[in-house]
Scaffold this motif. Sequence first.
Motif: not given
Length: 256
Positions: A104-106, A115-119, A146-154, A160-164
Amino acid sequence: MTVENAQRNGIPSPSDDVVVELTDVHAGYLPGVNILNGANLVARKGELIGIIGPNGAGKSTLLKSIFGMVQVRSGKITVNGESIVGLKADKLVSRGVAFVPQTNNVFPSLTIAENLQMGLYQNPKIFAERLEFVTGIFAELGGRLKQRAGSLSGGERQMVAMSRALMMDPSVLLLDEPSAGLSPVRQDDAFIRVSDINRAGVTTIMVEQNARRCLQICDRGYVLDQGKDAYEGPGRELLNDPKVIGLYLGTLGTDD
């Protein structure tokens, strides 16, 4: 020997800057029940620290103790020489502590950019500067903002989580099982990215179940057992230590 070489060989140098230090930490989730029972850890500027151990040893609890998610009942935790015990997450972020949980990291409904802006909710003005930094490490994200994080692979979500977490330019990055749930190929990629982050100058503390791979890339490792550090030393030395192999590596991680 240079400071960098001393770090890489696990030899403390007087000029090393201590970023994170835990001293005799006792901590737990339930009243009267400790998971950590006198844990100690030191992470110096620019180091990659690996934490391994059997299930239930307190590895994730140690990270959560640093990030204020577990009650610390005794002992000391400092970041850049200042106590952080009892601080909430927003204060810890402002002190330079970033944490990437295992799951649950994104925010799946948000885009990668959002997501990055949330960081950066504490300092949104540096978005362009930090975006350049994180896409320098995770180039794949640059063209998919612009791609939604929910459509990404694990594995992509982990990026994304590490980047944020890196958006606020932290003093230390805490990673809880970055390879968990990933395919073997994605696991290798995750370890490469952790190394890339560390080489970019970010002090990193990583908890990992893939003990062998963790010890291969870390400057120093800590083996936790029953809530305290049973062994500590350069990653490569622990990897070849007969006692560590016999007690822990026989049931942890996988051979390359």
